[in-house]
Scaffold this motif. Structure first.
Motif, short mmCIF file in Angstrom:
data_model
loop_
_atom_site.label_atom_id
_atom_site.label_comp_id
_atom_site.label_asym_id
_atom_site.label_seq_id
_atom_site.Cartn_x
_atom_site.Cartn_y
_atom_site.Cartn_z
N PRO A 23 41.08 -63.63 22.74
CA PRO A 23 40.79 -64.22 24.05
C PRO A 23 42.02 -64.75 24.76
O PRO A 23 42.01 -64.91 25.98
CB PRO A 23 39.81 -65.35 23.73
N ARG A 24 43.09 -65.03 24.05
CA ARG A 24 44.31 -65.49 24.71
C ARG A 24 45.07 -64.34 25.36
O ARG A 24 45.57 -64.44 26.48
CB ARG A 24 45.24 -66.19 23.71
N HIS A 25 45.18 -63.21 24.66
CA HIS A 25 46.04 -62.13 25.10
C HIS A 25 45.28 -60.96 25.73
O HIS A 25 45.91 -60.07 26.30
CB HIS A 25 46.85 -61.59 23.91
N GLY A 26 43.97 -60.93 25.62
CA GLY A 26 43.22 -59.75 25.98
C GLY A 26 42.77 -59.66 27.43
O GLY A 26 42.78 -60.64 28.18
N MET A 27 42.41 -58.46 27.82
CA MET A 27 41.72 -58.17 29.07
C MET A 27 40.66 -57.14 28.76
O MET A 27 40.96 -56.12 28.13
CB MET A 27 42.70 -57.64 30.12
N TRP A 28 39.42 -57.38 29.16
CA TRP A 28 38.40 -56.36 28.96
C TRP A 28 37.31 -56.51 30.01
O TRP A 28 37.29 -57.48 30.77
CB TRP A 28 37.83 -56.38 27.55
N MET A 29 36.41 -55.55 30.04
CA MET A 29 35.43 -55.46 31.12
C MET A 29 34.01 -55.45 30.58
O MET A 29 33.48 -54.39 30.22
CB MET A 29 35.68 -54.20 31.96
N PRO A 30 33.36 -56.60 30.51
CA PRO A 30 31.94 -56.63 30.15
C PRO A 30 31.11 -56.01 31.28
O PRO A 30 31.29 -56.35 32.45
CB PRO A 30 31.64 -58.13 30.02
N VAL A 31 30.24 -55.08 30.93
CA VAL A 31 29.38 -54.44 31.93
C VAL A 31 27.95 -54.38 31.40
O VAL A 31 27.72 -54.30 30.19
CB VAL A 31 29.86 -53.01 32.28
N TRP A 32 27.00 -54.44 32.33
CA TRP A 32 25.60 -54.26 32.01
C TRP A 32 25.02 -53.30 33.04
O TRP A 32 24.41 -53.70 34.02
CB TRP A 32 24.86 -55.60 32.02
N MET A 33 25.25 -52.00 32.79
CA MET A 33 24.78 -50.96 33.72
C MET A 33 23.26 -50.84 33.68
O MET A 33 22.68 -50.68 32.61
CB MET A 33 25.42 -49.61 33.35
N PRO A 34 22.59 -50.91 34.83
CA PRO A 34 21.12 -50.77 34.85
C PRO A 34 20.67 -49.46 34.21
O PRO A 34 21.28 -48.41 34.40
CB PRO A 34 20.79 -50.81 36.34
N GLN A 35 19.60 -49.56 33.46
CA GLN A 35 19.12 -48.41 32.70
C GLN A 35 18.75 -47.23 33.59
O GLN A 35 18.89 -46.07 33.18
CB GLN A 35 17.92 -48.82 31.85
N HIS A 36 18.30 -47.48 34.82
CA HIS A 36 17.84 -46.38 35.66
C HIS A 36 18.98 -45.46 36.12
O HIS A 36 18.72 -44.38 36.63
CB HIS A 36 17.10 -46.92 36.89
N LEU A 37 20.23 -45.87 35.90
CA LEU A 37 21.36 -45.05 36.31
C LEU A 37 21.67 -43.92 35.33
O LEU A 37 22.46 -43.03 35.65
CB LEU A 37 22.61 -45.92 36.50
N ALA A 38 21.08 -43.96 34.14
CA ALA A 38 21.36 -42.92 33.13
C ALA A 38 20.17 -42.76 32.21
O ALA A 38 19.45 -43.72 31.93
CB ALA A 38 22.61 -43.28 32.33
N ARG A 39 19.98 -41.54 31.71
CA ARG A 39 18.84 -41.26 30.83
C ARG A 39 19.06 -41.80 29.43
O ARG A 39 18.09 -42.15 28.74
CB ARG A 39 18.60 -39.75 30.76
N ASP A 40 20.32 -41.84 28.98
CA ASP A 40 20.61 -42.26 27.62
C ASP A 40 22.05 -42.79 27.58
O ASP A 40 22.80 -42.68 28.55
CB ASP A 40 20.41 -41.11 26.64
N PRO A 41 22.47 -43.38 26.44
CA PRO A 41 23.83 -43.93 26.36
C PRO A 41 24.94 -42.91 26.62
O PRO A 41 25.98 -43.27 27.18
CB PRO A 41 23.89 -44.47 24.93
N LEU A 42 24.74 -41.65 26.22
CA LEU A 42 25.78 -40.64 26.44
C LEU A 42 25.97 -40.38 27.93
O LEU A 42 27.11 -40.30 28.42
CB LEU A 42 25.41 -39.34 25.72
N GLU A 43 24.87 -40.26 28.65
CA GLU A 43 24.99 -40.08 30.10
C GLU A 43 25.53 -41.34 30.76
O GLU A 43 26.27 -41.28 31.74
CB GLU A 43 23.63 -39.71 30.71
N ALA A 44 25.20 -42.50 30.18
CA ALA A 44 25.68 -43.77 30.73
C ALA A 44 27.21 -43.86 30.66
O ALA A 44 27.85 -44.34 31.61
CB ALA A 44 25.05 -44.94 29.99
N GLN A 45 27.81 -43.40 29.56
CA GLN A 45 29.26 -43.49 29.44
C GLN A 45 29.94 -42.57 30.44
O GLN A 45 31.02 -42.88 30.97
CB GLN A 45 29.72 -43.19 28.02
#
Length: 318
Positions: free
Chosen positions: A111-133
Motif C-alpha cells: 500500500p505504500r509503493h503500489g498503484m492499482w485499479m479496483p473495478v466492479w464492472m456490471p455483469q450485464h456488460l459481459a456474458r462471463d469473466p473471459l468476455e469481461a476481461q
C-alpha cells in the motif's frame, strides 16, 4: 460546501501494523457505512493493509483560517509527522492539511509503493469473466487513448510466451510514439487481455463477485480483476527474445519510469475517462504520486481517507 472542501483538503494516514498479504475483503454491508468511500473501496478490494481513516472535526468557527486551524489541531492530536504536500489542484490554504506518517514497516510495502485499479464492472456488460476481461481491456485502452496528449500515437502489440514443458501465457500492450517516446520507445502495459488468446492472459483474469453497496446504479453482481490490475506508461530500455533448453521461448520487455512526462495529469485524465465503477489507488510512495499521501481517484476526483469525527453532528459520516 464544507463537505466538498473537506474531501479536497483533509488529511489521511496509513498505519504500519497489518499483514503484508491481501486482507480478506470485508463483508458488504447494506445501508450506510461510517468509513470514507476511499476506505470502503480498499476494504472491499481486499488490499487495505495499513490504511485507515482520519477523523476531522468539522465543527469549526467561521472566519478566515478556521478550517485550516481545525485540521492542524487534528494533526497534532493524531501525532502526525511529516510534510505539507498537497494534491495537484488543491487550493493553497489546504497545504498544511497534508501529512503522512513517517514510520512504516515492511508489512505495508504494497500500500505504500503500489498503484492499482479496483473495478466492479456490471455483469450485464459481459456474458462471463473471459468476455469481461476483453471488455475491460477495451475500456482501459480507450481511456488511455483519451488520457494521452494529442501528440502521442499508439498501436497494440501481442505475444505469447511458451515454456519448454508446454505452459503458455499471452500478453498485450500498447506501443506509444511521441515526445519522450520517439520511434515507439514507450509502452502502456498492465492488465490488458490478448485479443487472440484471452484464455492465456492470466494477468487480466476476472472473477464474478457481489457488487459493493457503494457502487451506484450497478448490477447485483460485478466482475472484478483477480489481481491488482492497472496500466502504466513506461520507457522501454531493452527488448529481446530469449530461448533456452528449459525456459522455452520468452519475449522480454524491460522498462523504466518515463522521465519528464506528467504522470499525475495523465492519471487524472485516465480516471476521468473511466466509468464510475473504476477506481485508481495511489500509495504515498508510488513513483508517480506527487502528493506523497495515499488517495483514490474516481472520475478524475480525489477520494481521501478522512471522515467527520464521531462526535460531529454537522455532517453525516461520508
Amino acid at each position: 460546501m464544507i463537505r466538498v472542501f473537506l474531501l479536497s483538503a483533509s488529511v489521511l494516514i496509513m498505519a504500519g501494523c497489518a499483514a503484508p498479504t491481501p486482507s480478506t475483503p470485508a463483508a458488504i454491508k447494506e445501508g450506510h457505512s461510517s468509513d470514507s468511500l476511499a476506505l470502503q473501496v480498499m476494504n472491499i478490494n481486499g488490499y487495505s493493509s495499513g490504511l485507515k481513516d482520519v477523523e476531522v472535526n468539522t465543527q469549526i468557527e467561521s472566519g478566515p483560517g478556521g478550517l485550516a486551524q481545525t485540521l492542524d489541531a487534528v494533526l497534532l492530536r493524531e501525532h502526525l509527522l511529516g510534510r505539507a504536500t498537497p494534491l495537484p489542484g488543491v487550493p493553497s490554504p489546504a497545504m498544511s492539511a497534508f501529512f503522512v506518517l513517517e514510520l512504516f514497516n515492511d508489512q505495508t510495502y504494497l500500500p505504500r509503493h503500489g498503484m492499482w485499479m479496483p473495478v466492479w464492472m456490471p455483469q450485464h456488460l459481459a456474458r462471463d469473466p473471459l468476455e469481461a476481461q476483453q471488455k475491460l481491456t477495451e475500456i482501459f485502452e480507450q481511456a488511455a487513448a483519451d488520457a494521452l496528449p494529442d501528440v502521442y500515437r499508439y498501436k497494440p502489440f501481442e505475444w505469447t510466451n511458451k515454456a519448454i514443458f508446454g505452459a503458455e501465457s499471452s500478453y498485450r500492450m500498447l506501443r506509444v510514439d511521441g515526445p519522450l517516446c520517439e520511434n515507439w520507445s514507450c509502452v502502456l502495459r498492465g492488465s490488458l487481455s490478448s485479443s487472440e488468446r484471452p484464455e492465456k492472459s492470466f494477468n487480466a483474469r476476472m472473477v464474478a463477485v457481489e457488487t459493493p453497496s457503494f457502487i451506484r446504479n450497478g448490477d447485483s453482481t460485478s466482475y472484478r480483476l483477480r489481481g491488482l490490475g492497472g496500466v502504466v506508461l513506461d520507457k522501454v530500455i531493452e527488448e529481446y527474445d530469449e530461448k533456452g533448453m528449459i525456459s522455452g521461448h520468452w519475449h522480454q520487455v524491460k522498462t523504466e519510469p518515463l522521465a519528464g512526462f506528467d504522470h499525475a495529469a495523465f492519471y487524472r485524465r485516465l480516471s476521468a475517462a473511466l466509468p464510475d465503477w473504476a477506481f485508481i489507488y495511489f500509495g504515498p510512495e508510488y513513483t508517480h504520486n506527487e502528493a506523497g499521501i495515499p488517495f483514490v481517484l474516481n472520475r478524475g476526483q480525489e477520494l481521501l481517507f478522512v471522515k467527520p469525527a464521531s462526535t460531529d453532528q454537522a455532517l453525516q459520516p461520508y
